[in-house]
Design an enzyme around this catalytic site. Structure first.
Site, PDB file in Angstrom:
ATOM      1  N   ASP A  85      10.523 -39.661 -27.907  1.00  0.00           N
ATOM      2  CA  ASP A  85      11.361 -40.315 -26.888  1.00  0.00           C
ATOM      3  C   ASP A  85      12.492 -39.420 -26.399  1.00  0.00           C
ATOM      4  O   ASP A  85      13.498 -39.904 -25.905  1.00  0.00           O
ATOM      5  CB  ASP A  85      11.926 -41.631 -27.440  1.00  0.00           C
ATOM      6  CG  ASP A  85      12.745 -41.428 -28.712  1.00  0.00           C
ATOM      7  OD1 ASP A  85      12.735 -40.299 -29.252  1.00  0.00           O
ATOM      8  OD2 ASP A  85      13.392 -42.397 -29.149  1.00  0.00           O
ATOM      9  N   LYS A  99      22.512 -42.237 -38.983  1.00  0.00           N
ATOM     10  CA  LYS A  99      23.304 -43.357 -38.459  1.00  0.00           C
ATOM     11  C   LYS A  99      24.607 -43.570 -39.237  1.00  0.00           C
ATOM     12  O   LYS A  99      24.812 -44.623 -39.864  1.00  0.00           O
ATOM     13  CB  LYS A  99      22.476 -44.657 -38.464  1.00  0.00           C
ATOM     14  CG  LYS A  99      21.077 -44.550 -37.878  1.00  0.00           C
ATOM     15  CD  LYS A  99      21.045 -44.772 -36.389  1.00  0.00           C
ATOM     16  CE  LYS A  99      19.669 -44.866 -35.778  1.00  0.00           C
ATOM     17  NZ  LYS A  99      18.667 -43.866 -36.013  1.00  0.00           N
TER      18      LYS A  99
HETATM   19  N1  GDD Z   1       4.005 -42.631 -35.695  1.00  0.00           N
HETATM   20  C1  GDD Z   1       5.199 -43.158 -35.961  1.00  0.00           C
HETATM   21  N2  GDD Z   1       5.302 -44.060 -36.981  1.00  0.00           N
HETATM   22  N3  GDD Z   1       6.254 -42.761 -35.218  1.00  0.00           N
HETATM   23  C2  GDD Z   1       7.463 -43.312 -35.512  1.00  0.00           C
HETATM   24  C3  GDD Z   1       7.652 -44.245 -36.543  1.00  0.00           C
HETATM   25  C4  GDD Z   1       6.497 -44.648 -37.300  1.00  0.00           C
HETATM   26  O1  GDD Z   1       6.551 -45.484 -38.209  1.00  0.00           O
HETATM   27  N4  GDD Z   1       8.963 -44.601 -36.560  1.00  0.00           N
HETATM   28  C5  GDD Z   1       9.566 -43.905 -35.566  1.00  0.00           C
HETATM   29  N5  GDD Z   1       8.664 -43.127 -34.919  1.00  0.00           N
HETATM   30  C6  GDD Z   1       8.892 -42.232 -33.789  1.00  0.00           C
HETATM   31  C7  GDD Z   1       9.490 -42.955 -32.572  1.00  0.00           C
HETATM   32  O2  GDD Z   1       8.454 -43.359 -31.676  1.00  0.00           O
HETATM   33  C8  GDD Z   1      10.365 -41.891 -31.954  1.00  0.00           C
HETATM   34  O3  GDD Z   1       9.606 -41.057 -31.077  1.00  0.00           O
HETATM   35  C9  GDD Z   1      10.797 -41.049 -33.145  1.00  0.00           C
HETATM   36  O4  GDD Z   1       9.865 -41.312 -34.185  1.00  0.00           O
HETATM   37  C10 GDD Z   1      12.216 -41.384 -33.610  1.00  0.00           C
HETATM   38  O5  GDD Z   1      12.294 -42.765 -33.873  1.00  0.00           O
HETATM   39  P1  GDD Z   1      13.407 -43.688 -33.184  1.00  0.00           P
HETATM   40  O6  GDD Z   1      13.131 -45.074 -33.645  1.00  0.00           O
HETATM   41  O7  GDD Z   1      13.492 -43.419 -31.732  1.00  0.00           O
HETATM   42  O8  GDD Z   1      14.697 -43.162 -33.937  1.00  0.00           O
HETATM   43  P2  GDD Z   1      16.196 -43.029 -33.394  1.00  0.00           P
HETATM   44  O9  GDD Z   1      16.238 -42.670 -31.953  1.00  0.00           O
HETATM   45  O10 GDD Z   1      16.946 -44.226 -33.827  1.00  0.00           O
HETATM   46  O11 GDD Z   1      16.731 -41.781 -34.281  1.00  0.00           O
HETATM   47  C11 GDD Z   1      15.987 -40.592 -34.340  1.00  0.00           C
HETATM   48  O12 GDD Z   1      16.206 -39.795 -33.188  1.00  0.00           O
HETATM   49  C12 GDD Z   1      17.575 -39.349 -33.019  1.00  0.00           C
HETATM   50  C13 GDD Z   1      17.618 -38.501 -31.774  1.00  0.00           C
HETATM   51  O13 GDD Z   1      17.274 -39.239 -30.675  1.00  0.00           O
HETATM   52  C14 GDD Z   1      16.410 -39.846 -35.605  1.00  0.00           C
HETATM   53  O14 GDD Z   1      15.544 -38.757 -35.780  1.00  0.00           O
HETATM   54  C15 GDD Z   1      17.857 -39.364 -35.511  1.00  0.00           C
HETATM   55  O15 GDD Z   1      18.186 -38.562 -36.640  1.00  0.00           O
HETATM   56  C16 GDD Z   1      18.047 -38.552 -34.239  1.00  0.00           C
HETATM   57  O16 GDD Z   1      19.429 -38.173 -34.102  1.00  0.00           O
HETATM   58 MG    MG Z   2      14.933 -42.581 -30.405  1.00  0.00          MG
END
Ligand code: GDD
Ligand code: MG
Length: 360
Positions: A111, A162
């Site tokens: 994303d 977080k």
């Molecule tokens: N296949 C799969 N399975 N993908 C997953 C899963 C899962 O169970 N959980 C999350 N993802 C994928 C999401 O689709 C996304 O592309 C990515 O992993 C990160 O998950 P998010 O749910 O978007 O996390 P976030 O935005 O709260 O936090 C993450 O991104 C931040 C930067 O945007 C973390 O990596 C943070 O440390 C980081 O700062």
């Molecule tokens: Mg994200």
């Protein structure tokens, strides 16, 4: 460096994966599924093999991307039965990798829109001999992200996902969601259960003395996890602020896709995207917004920083500013929707029903 894993699953993703309310990898950003931008950038950096780790149906992706050959990639899809978390998802696709134990593998959150120079991250990884290298970026409010302090050489000293308390906020550097892992680190993640790379793998590696290297890079970066960010990212792609080889047209103030009809005196600015077969009425102004395929914007409407879903209808003179209108919804004439309002898919709002300002 020829391989990458793209994470495109997670909790909640089974729900209406194609609607505009939970921007998903297949919602068009600047005219093509958002994922196409990331895949094209990876290809341009020399990546040839990509494994998509998803926890919802690969059928969402496969009809569009197929085996990836149109992008010059070899693309594979792996679907988790239940979401395995970021680390579990990475581990779950290990058997599809072709890299040897000491080869570097790229991993991306699905994303993220970024101008990161992928090869500079790989170069950092190889130069420092790190086990994992992470792209870091600076933000003013790090609470929604993974906080990543580093020492003077860029070596990671902690990973705080977080952070909530003021004491935890020790830096403005955050995890930007792009990594290089040594293949052997991927193989060391436990199998068969959910694992969070952010909450378990990274802190565990640090506690065990592993070398995690940060690369702070202030290039364009945006997490597209909210509709508002999605609209911003789409506009930035059109404007050329966010670089992408997959933009289906020229950079500029607007992108009007095939079959769209725009009245001659309508004004489209700020990286606005008008989707295929959409119609924009006379005198309408659309600024920094995304209008998806088949949507209709009525005469004299004013649309700013908003997302209008596929097939939605916006009535004459209606004002949208920072609003999201779901696929197939209808907003009657003379409404005023502002800041963060979301109209759910297929809902109908009558004429003159909602205003912010006084009703003269
Ligand atoms: N296949 C799969 N399975 N993908 C997953 C899963 C899962 O169970 N959980 C999350 N993802 C994928 C999401 O689709 C996304 O592309 C990515 O992993 C990160 O998950 P998010 O749910 O978007 O996390 P976030 O935005 O709260 O936090 C993450 O991104 C931040 C930067 O945007 C973390 O990596 C943070 O440390 C980081 O700062
Ligand atoms: Mg994200």
């Amino acid at each position: 460096m020829t391989e990458a894993i793209l994470l495109v699953g997670g909790k909640g993703t089974r729900l209406r994966p194609l609607t505009v309310h939970t921007p998903k990898p297949m919602v068009p950003a600047a005219g093509v599924p958002f994922l196409a931008h990331q895949l094209a950038r990876a290809r341009a950096a020399g990546v040839e093999h990509v494994v998509l780790a998803t926890s919802y149906l690969a059928e969402v992706f496969e009809p569009y991307f197929g085996d990836g050959s149109q992008l010059g990639l070899h693309l594979e899809y792996v679907t988790e039965r239940e979401p395995l978390g970021t680390g579990g998802a990475i581990r779950n696709v290990a058997s599809r990798l072709r890299s040897g134990p000491n080869d570097p593998v790229l991993i991306f959150n699905g994303d993220i829109l970024t101008g990161l120079d992928i090869n500079s991250l790989v170069e950092t990884h190889q130069r420092t001999g790190a086990d994992v290298s992470l792209h870091l970026t600076r933000v003013s409010d790090p609470r929604a992200y993974g906080l990543v302090p580093t020492d003077a050489t860029g070596r990671v000293t902690a990973f705080l996902e977080k952070p909530q308390t003021p004491e935890e906020i020790v830096t403005d550097q955050i995890n930007a969601g792009a990594y290089v892992f040594d293949r052997s680190v991927i193989d060391s993640i436990p199998t068969g259960r959910p694992v969070s790379v952010e909450r378990e793998t990274f802190p565990g590696l640090l506690a065990a003395g592993a070398h995690l290297q940060g690369l702070v890079d202030s290039t364009y970066w945006l997490d597209l996890g909210t509709p508002q960010a999605f609209v911003r990212g789409s506009a930035d792609l059109v404007l050329g602020r966010a670089p992408s080889p997959a933009l289906p047209g020229r950079r500029g103030d607007r992108l009007v896709l095939d079959g769209a009809q725009v009245a001659e005196d309508a004004k489209l600015t700020g990286g606005t995207v008008i989707g295929a077969d959409a119609r924009i009425g006379a005198g309408a102004r659309v600024e920094g917004s995304t209008v998806l395929a088949g949507a209709v914007v009525g005469e004299g409407a004013r649309v700013r920083d908003s997302l209008i879903g596929a097939g939605a209808r916006i009535g004459a003179r209606t004002i949208l500013d920072g609003a999201v209108v779901g696929d197939g919804a209808s907003v009657g004439a003379d409404n005023e929707l502002r800041d963060g309002m979301r109209v759910w898919c297929d809902v109908a709002i009558p004429t003159g029903a909602v205003r912010f300002s006084s009703d003269q």
